[in-house]
Write a protein that holds these residues in place. Sequence first.
Motif, PDB file in Angstrom:
ATOM      1  N   SER A  71       0.819  -1.223   0.000  1.00  0.00           N
ATOM      2  CA  SER A  71       0.000   0.000   0.000  1.00  0.00           C
ATOM      3  C   SER A  71       0.846   1.264   0.000  1.00  0.00           C
ATOM      4  O   SER A  71       0.335   2.350  -0.293  1.00  0.00           O
ATOM      5  CB  SER A  71      -0.982  -0.012   1.171  1.00  0.00           C
ATOM      6  N   CYS A  72       2.152   1.172   0.313  1.00  0.00           N
ATOM      7  CA  CYS A  72       3.013   2.370   0.255  1.00  0.00           C
ATOM      8  C   CYS A  72       3.130   2.902  -1.179  1.00  0.00           C
ATOM      9  O   CYS A  72       3.504   4.057  -1.376  1.00  0.00           O
ATOM     10  CB  CYS A  72       4.401   2.059   0.809  1.00  0.00           C
ATOM     11  N   GLU A  73       2.799   2.063  -2.164  1.00  0.00           N
ATOM     12  CA  GLU A  73       2.825   2.524  -3.569  1.00  0.00           C
ATOM     13  C   GLU A  73       1.498   3.165  -3.963  1.00  0.00           C
ATOM     14  O   GLU A  73       1.350   3.640  -5.078  1.00  0.00           O
ATOM     15  CB  GLU A  73       3.132   1.339  -4.491  1.00  0.00           C
ATOM     16  N   TYR A  74       0.534   3.127  -3.047  1.00  0.00           N
ATOM     17  CA  TYR A  74      -0.812   3.616  -3.381  1.00  0.00           C
ATOM     18  C   TYR A  74      -1.217   4.805  -2.504  1.00  0.00           C
ATOM     19  O   TYR A  74      -2.396   5.057  -2.302  1.00  0.00           O
ATOM     20  CB  TYR A  74      -1.845   2.490  -3.195  1.00  0.00           C
ATOM     21  N   ILE A  75      -0.236   5.509  -1.952  1.00  0.00           N
ATOM     22  CA  ILE A  75      -0.536   6.681  -1.101  1.00  0.00           C
ATOM     23  C   ILE A  75      -1.379   7.674  -1.905  1.00  0.00           C
ATOM     24  O   ILE A  75      -1.159   7.881  -3.099  1.00  0.00           O
ATOM     25  CB  ILE A  75       0.780   7.285  -0.562  1.00  0.00           C
ATOM     26  N   TRP A  76      -2.360   8.283  -1.244  1.00  0.00           N
ATOM     27  CA  TRP A  76      -3.410   9.033  -1.946  1.00  0.00           C
ATOM     28  C   TRP A  76      -2.953  10.343  -2.578  1.00  0.00           C
ATOM     29  O   TRP A  76      -3.607  10.861  -3.476  1.00  0.00           O
ATOM     30  CB  TRP A  76      -4.557   9.366  -0.978  1.00  0.00           C
ATOM     31  N   GLU A  77      -1.889  10.938  -2.048  1.00  0.00           N
ATOM     32  CA  GLU A  77      -1.501  12.273  -2.523  1.00  0.00           C
ATOM     33  C   GLU A  77      -0.011  12.479  -2.311  1.00  0.00           C
ATOM     34  O   GLU A  77       0.581  11.922  -1.386  1.00  0.00           O
ATOM     35  CB  GLU A  77      -2.299  13.335  -1.729  1.00  0.00           C
ATOM     36  N   ALA A  78       0.596  13.282  -3.184  1.00  0.00           N
ATOM     37  CA  ALA A  78       2.023  13.599  -3.036  1.00  0.00           C
ATOM     38  C   ALA A  78       2.231  14.490  -1.823  1.00  0.00           C
ATOM     39  O   ALA A  78       1.329  15.216  -1.412  1.00  0.00           O
ATOM     40  CB  ALA A  78       2.531  14.301  -4.290  1.00  0.00           C
ATOM     41  N   GLY A  79       3.442  14.436  -1.262  1.00  0.00           N
ATOM     42  CA  GLY A  79       3.751  15.282  -0.102  1.00  0.00           C
ATOM     43  C   GLY A  79       4.820  14.636   0.738  1.00  0.00           C
ATOM     44  O   GLY A  79       5.892  14.312   0.237  1.00  0.00           O
ATOM     45  N   VAL A  80       4.510  14.422   2.020  1.00  0.00           N
ATOM     46  CA  VAL A  80       5.486  13.824   2.941  1.00  0.00           C
ATOM     47  C   VAL A  80       5.822  12.411   2.467  1.00  0.00           C
ATOM     48  O   VAL A  80       4.939  11.558   2.365  1.00  0.00           O
ATOM     49  CB  VAL A  80       4.916  13.769   4.381  1.00  0.00           C
ATOM     50  N   GLY A  81       7.098  12.187   2.129  1.00  0.00           N
ATOM     51  CA  GLY A  81       7.567  10.841   1.812  1.00  0.00           C
ATOM     52  C   GLY A  81       6.986  10.203   0.564  1.00  0.00           C
ATOM     53  O   GLY A  81       7.099   9.002   0.360  1.00  0.00           O
ATOM     54  N   PHE A  82       6.333  10.983  -0.296  1.00  0.00           N
ATOM     55  CA  PHE A  82       5.740  10.397  -1.509  1.00  0.00           C
ATOM     56  C   PHE A  82       5.702  11.461  -2.601  1.00  0.00           C
ATOM     57  O   PHE A  82       5.193  12.563  -2.373  1.00  0.00           O
ATOM     58  CB  PHE A  82       4.320   9.893  -1.203  1.00  0.00           C
ATOM     59  N   ALA A  83       6.221  11.127  -3.761  1.00  0.00           N
ATOM     60  CA  ALA A  83       6.417  12.162  -4.789  1.00  0.00           C
ATOM     61  C   ALA A  83       5.307  12.221  -5.836  1.00  0.00           C
ATOM     62  O   ALA A  83       5.055  13.265  -6.421  1.00  0.00           O
ATOM     63  CB  ALA A  83       7.763  11.950  -5.477  1.00  0.00           C
ATOM     64  N   GLN A  84       4.632  11.082  -6.092  1.00  0.00           N
ATOM     65  CA  GLN A  84       3.638  11.073  -7.189  1.00  0.00           C
ATOM     66  C   GLN A  84       2.278  11.559  -6.706  1.00  0.00           C
ATOM     67  O   GLN A  84       1.825  11.168  -5.636  1.00  0.00           O
ATOM     68  CB  GLN A  84       3.446   9.653  -7.763  1.00  0.00           C
ATOM     69  N   SER A  85       1.643  12.384  -7.534  1.00  0.00           N
ATOM     70  CA  SER A  85       0.286  12.820  -7.211  1.00  0.00           C
ATOM     71  C   SER A  85      -0.676  12.089  -8.142  1.00  0.00           C
ATOM     72  O   SER A  85      -0.725  12.386  -9.333  1.00  0.00           O
ATOM     73  CB  SER A  85       0.164  14.336  -7.409  1.00  0.00           C
ATOM     74  N   PRO A  86      -1.435  11.099  -7.625  1.00  0.00           N
ATOM     75  CA  PRO A  86      -2.357  10.354  -8.508  1.00  0.00           C
ATOM     76  C   PRO A  86      -3.433  11.286  -9.057  1.00  0.00           C
ATOM     77  O   PRO A  86      -3.759  12.282  -8.416  1.00  0.00           O
ATOM     78  CB  PRO A  86      -2.981   9.308  -7.574  1.00  0.00           C
ATOM     79  N   PRO A  87      -3.961  10.976 -10.241  1.00  0.00           N
ATOM     80  CA  PRO A  87      -5.024  11.838 -10.785  1.00  0.00           C
ATOM     81  C   PRO A  87      -6.240  11.849  -9.856  1.00  0.00           C
ATOM     82  O   PRO A  87      -6.528  10.850  -9.204  1.00  0.00           O
ATOM     83  CB  PRO A  87      -5.369  11.191 -12.134  1.00  0.00           C
ATOM     84  N   LEU A  88      -6.906  12.995  -9.787  1.00  0.00           N
ATOM     85  CA  LEU A  88      -8.095  13.104  -8.926  1.00  0.00           C
ATOM     86  C   LEU A  88      -9.190  12.186  -9.452  1.00  0.00           C
ATOM     87  O   LEU A  88      -9.441  12.136 -10.656  1.00  0.00           O
ATOM     88  CB  LEU A  88      -8.613  14.539  -8.927  1.00  0.00           C
ATOM     89  N   ASN A  89      -9.852  11.481  -8.542  1.00  0.00           N
ATOM     90  CA  ASN A  89     -10.976  10.633  -8.931  1.00  0.00           C
ATOM     91  C   ASN A  89     -12.045  10.807  -7.865  1.00  0.00           C
ATOM     92  O   ASN A  89     -11.881  10.359  -6.730  1.00  0.00           O
ATOM     93  CB  ASN A  89     -10.513   9.177  -9.019  1.00  0.00           C
TER      94      ASN A  89
END
Length: 798
Positions: free
Chosen positions: A179-197
């Motif tokens: 689930s660390c690859e599926y974090i909901w939004e970029a920011g702390v400790g995660f660089a990708q911002s998934p498209p809004l759904n």
Amino acid sequence: MGNSDSKLNFRKAVIQLTTKTQPVEATDDAFWDQFWADTATTVQDVFALVPAAEIRAVREESPSNLATLCYKAVEKLVQAAESGCSSEKEKQIVLNCSRMLTRILPYIFEDQDWRGFFWSTVPGAGRAGTDEMDDDEGARPLAESLLLAIADLLFCPDFTVHSHRRGPDAAEDMQTIDSCEYIWEAGVGFAQSPPLNYIHDLNRTELLRLLLTCFSEAMYLPPTSDNNILNPWVTFFCSTENRHALPLFTSLVNVVCAYDPVGYGIPYNHLLFSDYREQLVEQAVQILIVSLEHEGGGAAQRPPSPSCMEDQDCVGPDNLFVNYLSRIHREEDYDFVLKGLARLLVNPLMQTYLPNSTKKIQFHQELLVLFWKLCDFNKKFLFFVLKSSDVLDILVPILFYLNDARADQSRVGLMHIGVFILLLLSGERNFGVRLNKPYSVHVPMDIPVFTGTHADLLIVVFHKIITSGHQRLQPLFDCLLTIVVNVSPYLKSISMVAANKLLHLLEAFSTHWFLFSASQNHHLVFFLLEAFNNIIQYQFDGNCNLVYAIIRKRNVFHQLANLQSDPVSIQKALQRKKKSPDAITGISRTSSQETVSMEGSRPAVPAEPGTLKTSLVAIPAIDKLTEKSQVSEDGTMVTVSKMDSLCASHPGPQTEQSSAAGASDTESVSGRDNEVIRLGVRVAEGLGPFLLPQVLSWKCKLPLQTIMRLLQVLVPQVEKICIDKGLTDESEILKFLQHGTLVGLLPVPHPILIRKYQANAGTAMWFRTYMWGVVYLRNVDPPIWYDTDVRLFEIQKM
């Protein structure tokens, strides 16, 4: 099936449940599936179609049916979490079960006999890693199964997160998903911002609402200052048993701090489109603040986890959310969090030329609690906040909220959290230094227009709160003036407006009837004198406005030095008080020269009649809230022990506080009003000696030496200039004072004393009641807890 048919069938099922006197078998799927399989009801529908009276009736008359309903709903969520919830039907079942449990749980919690139900084991619900599903030893309590299912479902591809699968047949396995690859939004400790759904946002919101309801068992327990009683739901969810704890914590923080309510800046955009992200952000910030409540220092009272069974000394597992929060350390993460919170806190202040054209968020109280917890649990974050003038982006909205809420008794909790944050910040030298930055933003506030610094803004707003706030704010006066004392040694140049406000407060607080009418009122005078001494001793050069204001009001200091404290004088003062019952505010309003308020500002107004508010426990006295530290010559702080401060040569409230603070840890100084009457009666009856020793004990400690010496030196010089040059112009006198010096003429500078906020059981309890009160009042659609037997606080109508 049409929506109305769907509702009708659902209602029929509810009626059947409430009228059945015989237990319905758990295996009777045809009956139980009516509640979730074929219905397309919204959460609002569920609340309307399942009335409170009927839930209570089933609880009392058919307890086994209520138990089976809960068990079956949890079972459906567990099955969906295991299978991956791939079909539309399964997704609908998850949402329906979530809504049903959200509706029922508060009625489970309000009944003491039912509270342990979710922590009992259900045969067949196995624990991970146990071979024999029917072995009762390995069975999970229902609560654990529910919490783990919610956690899994919050990272369910194509339901709450984007799928990463390569092709149509490559399904993702829920058991092995990282689930660390599926974090909901970029920011702390995660660089990708998934498209809004927006569908994912809606589904997350439903599950978080259920999670918040699970955590809300805390509302049904009376307030206690015992910090070792942990919320079992929070304790388990934030433990290592939850493999999604880290990605979920990160998702919640990032979703909140990345949110921009204004969006693309198109006027009226928020009126045309529903903002599903806002609902998610609200639920996310509420989950964060209530799950960050427990440091996990004490032993969990129930339920001990199975590994604890053999070990009698086992303590509650450490709260991973608190753990992760305290370990955020990268500067870019701090920057992301601080800028995000500042952007959201300033949003309700934004003024536009088109009325109502920008979206205004309503969850600023939750954001303030989150900011508090960040500073409290992560000291490096606190130092980062104070490292640059970015702290002022938090200060200005807080001062705006304090000023705006000062007349509204339903917002007394907001006043407290704002003041607590400023008290925490004021314990650090950098906060005082940052306040010297000129204030140029000019957020429309109902305060006098002034030109000056952020320190001036703080003083002017505090003066407004003290002189024109409602009576229930009196316990905060000590805190407000402690903040002023803490920052005073660093204030380079106070404006004339702010200087006059400080002198006006001294004038009001040093009137005889106010000084004698409660045993602790003299502390307010001590605080102000201490602030003046700090500025004169450490920042004399730039503060000619304050020196001039002190010279002009010199009679106040002379009166204090010659304070009459014999029984007859005390009696006279208290009789004057009886004739003028409006304590501090009465004198203040008449003698304060109010100037025109800022353009575009609205006056602070009381709550609308009928407004709901939740009660709060009393705050501890200021000496319990703070710990005294002395600033040494190299700028480091040394804690002053209680005995040292009692014997310290530096006079002031710290020499008094211990004896006057009251008996219990949670007793607050709000008893002043009652005490006024009691003391007044006693003195009037000729019991002057009762108060006399107390007055004599603090009167001789009034720290007036520095100011008296200043007046002794400067008053004759100013008078001589006025006579010699025929001056009547203030600016010429100020110019003279600006170039004057008192080097070698004043007493030896005293050490700077800072009162730093310190955590204690009283404030921990205050935060718990305030936080859950906010959550209760903000969740009105649906009204999750309305009309249930909440015990943590009382719900009151204004």
